[in-house]
Motif scaffolding. Sequence first.
Motif: not given
Length: 234
Positions: A66-78, A37-38
């Motif tokens: 792990k998703l929220r710690e990623e730098a990309s705005a897309a991962s943070r806001s998914l 999934g990740l």
Amino acid sequence: MSRILLIDDDTELTDLLREYLTGEGFDVTAANDGGLGLELAQSESFDALVLDVMLPVHNGFEVLRKLREEASAASRSLPVLMLTAKGDTVDRIVGLEMGADDYLPKPCNPRELAARLRAVLRRGRVEAEESDDSLTSGQIRLLPAEHQGYWSDQALALTGAEFAVLKVLVQHAGEVVGKEVLTESALGRKLMPYDRSIDVHVSNIRKKLADKGASRDLIINIRGAGYMLTQSKQ
């Protein structure tokens, strides 16, 4: 057609939800462990994630972190909807504190899941269609079209739900906003009994603002009434 990633190790439930959501017009990809999934969430583009807590390889909290710690705005806001055991308040609170947008107890009602997904997706579309005009209150500046917030020109790593809650507070700066209004405006659903989602989202926003130098009293809780952003609009 909105792309949904469903991560749950209950294959029978996964098949049921995938069949129902597909019939409702969603494009559903399923994974039955946190590792796969990740990997899918990081390598492909999805509009929302439905994430179970109890998973092999990586549990739901690890995937979310792990998703929220990623730098990309897309991962943070998914947008992430957590599936938690019925009555397990601790898992719900932990998931929200780690950046989940919302939660549903298992076994979840497929119709309710579809409604929650439509709500978070609708919120994203509305923000994407907004003008480039910023919203400002004191040292807070929000760019709805970019889904980005700032405190004194320092970027805030806000999740989708946190951005939506802060936007409502900024729009009503100096006014008390009830939890019912915040829940309907920011999360797109009715406030449920014993629902602490807004409380946790506001707590997360306070922490992120404080990390940039803002006062912890910038957003205050008016007992029995709601929350207020204390600084004035500009």
